[in-house]
Design a protein around this motif. Structure first.
Motif, PDB file in Angstrom:
ATOM      1  N   GLY A  30      -4.632  12.146   3.276  1.00  0.00           N
ATOM      2  CA  GLY A  30      -4.443  13.211   2.311  1.00  0.00           C
ATOM      3  C   GLY A  30      -5.331  14.423   2.459  1.00  0.00           C
TER       4      GLY A  30
ATOM      5  N   GLY B 266      -2.957  11.672   8.283  1.00  0.00           N
ATOM      6  CA  GLY B 266      -1.788  12.088   9.052  1.00  0.00           C
ATOM      7  C   GLY B 266      -1.873  13.568   9.373  1.00  0.00           C
ATOM      8  N   ARG B 267      -1.548  14.370   8.368  1.00  0.00           N
ATOM      9  CA  ARG B 267      -1.453  15.829   8.571  1.00  0.00           C
ATOM     10  C   ARG B 267      -2.709  16.416   9.194  1.00  0.00           C
ATOM     11  NH1 ARG B 267       0.143  16.842   3.956  1.00  0.00           N
ATOM     12  NH2 ARG B 267       2.324  17.102   4.447  1.00  0.00           N
TER      13      ARG B 267
ATOM     14  N   ALA C 143      -1.300   7.992  10.023  1.00  0.00           N
ATOM     15  CA  ALA C 143      -0.052   7.815   9.271  1.00  0.00           C
ATOM     16  C   ALA C 143       1.103   8.246  10.184  1.00  0.00           C
ATOM     17  CB  ALA C 143      -0.081   8.643   7.994  1.00  0.00           C
TER      18      ALA C 143
ATOM     19  N   LYS D  98       4.168   8.547  10.046  1.00  0.00           N
ATOM     20  CA  LYS D  98       5.226   9.467   9.615  1.00  0.00           C
ATOM     21  C   LYS D  98       4.897  10.924   9.924  1.00  0.00           C
ATOM     22  CE  LYS D  98       3.973  10.195   4.694  1.00  0.00           C
ATOM     23  NZ  LYS D  98       2.810   9.321   4.418  1.00  0.00           N
TER      24      LYS D  98
ATOM     25  N   ARG E  23      -1.927  -1.984  -3.361  1.00  0.00           N
ATOM     26  CA  ARG E  23      -2.025  -0.537  -3.502  1.00  0.00           C
ATOM     27  C   ARG E  23      -2.168  -0.178  -4.969  1.00  0.00           C
ATOM     28  NH1 ARG E  23       1.469   4.413  -0.905  1.00  0.00           N
ATOM     29  NH2 ARG E  23       0.434   6.044  -2.109  1.00  0.00           N
TER      30      ARG E  23
ATOM     31  N   GLU F  43      -0.965   3.564  10.683  1.00  0.00           N
ATOM     32  CA  GLU F  43      -0.458   3.188   9.360  1.00  0.00           C
ATOM     33  C   GLU F  43       1.045   3.359   9.429  1.00  0.00           C
ATOM     34  OE1 GLU F  43       0.855   4.057   5.125  1.00  0.00           O
ATOM     35  OE2 GLU F  43       1.035   5.330   6.879  1.00  0.00           O
TER      36      GLU F  43
ATOM     37  N   HIS G  99      -3.936   5.922  -2.078  1.00  0.00           N
ATOM     38  CA  HIS G  99      -3.663   7.175  -1.350  1.00  0.00           C
ATOM     39  C   HIS G  99      -3.208   8.142  -2.426  1.00  0.00           C
ATOM     40  CE1 HIS G  99      -2.133  10.068   1.519  1.00  0.00           C
ATOM     41  NE2 HIS G  99      -0.924   9.968   0.999  1.00  0.00           N
TER      42      HIS G  99
ATOM     43  N   TYR H 190       4.705  16.582  10.407  1.00  0.00           N
ATOM     44  CA  TYR H 190       5.764  16.669   9.395  1.00  0.00           C
ATOM     45  C   TYR H 190       6.721  17.845   9.618  1.00  0.00           C
ATOM     46  CZ  TYR H 190       2.637  13.585   6.668  1.00  0.00           C
ATOM     47  OH  TYR H 190       1.821  12.571   6.237  1.00  0.00           O
TER      48      TYR H 190
ATOM     49  N   GLU I 299      -6.274   6.532   6.501  1.00  0.00           N
ATOM     50  CA  GLU I 299      -4.879   6.708   6.950  1.00  0.00           C
ATOM     51  C   GLU I 299      -4.523   8.190   6.985  1.00  0.00           C
ATOM     52  OE1 GLU I 299      -2.916   4.777   3.677  1.00  0.00           O
ATOM     53  OE2 GLU I 299      -3.352   2.766   4.416  1.00  0.00           O
TER      54      GLU I 299
ATOM     55  N   SER J 287      -1.165  14.089  -0.725  1.00  0.00           N
ATOM     56  CA  SER J 287      -1.347  14.817   0.518  1.00  0.00           C
ATOM     57  C   SER J 287      -1.584  16.283   0.212  1.00  0.00           C
ATOM     58  CB  SER J 287      -0.111  14.606   1.393  1.00  0.00           C
ATOM     59  OG  SER J 287      -0.022  13.240   1.769  1.00  0.00           O
TER      60      SER J 287
END
Ligand SMILES: *Cc1c(COP(=O)(O)O)cnc(C)c1O
Length: 458
Positions: free
Chosen positions: A257, A297-298, A71, A73, A164, A92, A215, A399, A295, A218
């Motif tokens: 997530g 991210g964190r 992800a 972002k 989605r 993503e 999704h 983030y 997907e 998170s």
């Protein structure tokens, strides 16, 4: 490669490696010209990517197509996307900017997924022209896809297209990050009256729709709740395929997530824990009937980022010791505005990068911005900080400094990747230069200085 003729350096463990990196950053002068820099542990990022890949490879039936995407972002830096791509992880994206970064990193269209909730017609057209997977968020967006696919009749779109779904399974502990509540802004609701039937119909009417995406949220959403959302979407896919009489839906995109532990250096929960939770909730998910897309991210980046900031002054007000540092709201926006949801650890080092020991004193750790709430920590027990000391803020690779907040015109700090080299050395590689003040002025309309004056030259 020459390096392969040497034994790899022994793994010092995350805390010891961090201490080495802090010391090396100071010795190599990274904190001399700027009062704050950010570090990324390159091997750590690779290790997380490998752990993700291994967890799904172990869980899924042999031959199951699995595409892991990052992800963007969470860490929109081209060298990071490139590193992840090299480790087999796609992107993503959720905006034209993120797509541009993914393309700049060389991530191919077939390893890119577009998910934003507000895609314009132009974005959709570009994604379809490139062959990027798109998950439509709502009926109006689906109507735009209808129009775009009708414009090329006969030819099935190159892009894998899906919807989605909001499984409406509920919130985690952080409302702003809970995407599967009854009224969340994302996706097609699943539990509203008539929603399920309408979704099945939408697929039967569009043979080119082949994916479902969800999704569930998170940080703060428990694994069980995420897995419940995936179970709902898997059940919907089975229902659609039964109604279609064929395996129209061939791929489930289960989002990201996985929460991150901000309290210690432990990577808990792990990707293996997550795969286990999915297996328990949806035993058929990994049986090979569906390709899978993730997907995350964190969980791929957070533990591998570190902010280093100078303590500029120390003072005492109302009996409370306060350390005024150069890391604040511009780098840890969520922590400053929602401290209860986003606590961060703070580590104290002296000016030479040696960990400070000694009696702990409750101190406020303040940032440089001009509002009272700009605090990374309140009444935090830390060895007493001194002017010239350095604080390190771990777990900030996703983030935080990668989502810069331009308050007070504070510039974006440099980001350096670091890697352990031979004999305990640390090698740094610049991944984002510090924002020069001239660029800051230019981005603030510097070239348009007279634009608002009367009779400005056209
Ligand atoms: C933000 C986001 C992700 C990544 O979430 P993490 O908690 O960082 O893993 C994945 N998919 C979508 C659609 C997102 O909005």
């Amino acid at each position: 490669m020459a390096a392969q003729t040497h034994l790899p350096p022994p793994d010092p463990g995350p805390a010891a490696l961090r201490d080495l990196a802090v010391r090396a950053a100071l010795q190599q002068g990274l904190l001399e010209r700027e009062p704050v820099v950010c570090l990324l542990d390159v091997a750590g990022i690779r290790a997380s990517a490998a752990a993700l890949t291994a967890a799904f490879a172990a869980a899924a039936a042999p031959g199951t197509p699995v595409l892991h995407t990052f992800a963007v972002k969470a860490a929109p830096l081209v060298p990071v996307l490139r590193l992840l791509a090299d480790a087999g992880i796609g992107c993503e994206v959720a905006s034209p900017g993120e797509l541009a970064l993914a393309r700049a990193a060389g991530v191919p269209a077939e390893r890119t997924v577009l998910d934003s909730p507000a895609k314009t017609r132009a974005e959709l057209r570009e994604a379809l022209a490139l062959g990027i997977a798109v998950n439509a968020d709502n009926p109006q967006e689906l109507a735009r896809l209808d129009a775009l696919t009708a414009a090329a009749p006969g030819a099935a779109p190159r892009s894998p297209l899906g919807l989605r779904i909001n499984p409406q399974t509920g919130a985690g502990t952080i409302d702003a990050l809970s995407t599967a509540t009854a009224t969340a802004k994302f996706g097609f609701p699943l539990r509203d009256p008539g929603a399920r039937e309408a979704l099945v119909r939408a697929f039967l009417d569009r043979p080119w729709l082949t994916r479902l995406h969800t999704h569930s949220g998170s940080q703060g959403v428990p694994l069980k709740l995420i897995a419940e959302g995936v179970r709902e979407v898997h059940a919907l896919a089975e229902e659609i395929n039964a109604a279609a009489g064929r395996r129209q839906i061939d791929t489930l995109d289960i989002g990201g997530g996985l929460p991150v532990n901000f309290a210690s250096d432990e990577h808990t929960p792990s990707y293996a824990d997550y795969a286990q939770a999915l297996r328990a909730a949806v035993p058929a998910l990994f049986d090979g009937s569906y390709g899978l897309v993730t997907e995350f991210g964190r969980s791929l980046l957070a533990k591998h980022g570190l902010i280093l900031a100078r303590v500029e002054y120390t003072k005492e007000t109302g009996g409370r010791p306060i350390a005024v540092t150069h890391a604040g709201v511009q780098l840890a926006t969520r922590t400053v505005y929602a401290p209860a949801s986003w606590p961060l650890r703070i580590l104290a080092y002296d000016a030479g990068g040696v960990p400070r020991t000694g009696d702990r004193v409750a101190q406020d750790v303040a940032g440089p911005a001009c509002f009272a709430g700009d605090l990374l920590a309140t009444a935090r027990e830390l060895p007493r900080l001194h002017p010239g000391d350095v604080i390190a803020v771990p777990d900030t690779g996703a983030y935080f400094f990668t989502a810069h907040y331009g308050y007070n015109s504070l510039p974006r700090p440099a980001v350096h990747g670091f890697t352990a080299a031979a004999r305990g050395g640390i090698r740094f590689a610049l991944a984002r230069a510090a924002q020069p003040l001239a660029d800051l002025v230019a981005e603030a309309g510097g070239a348009l200085r007279d634009a608002l004056l009367p009779d400005a030259a056209p």
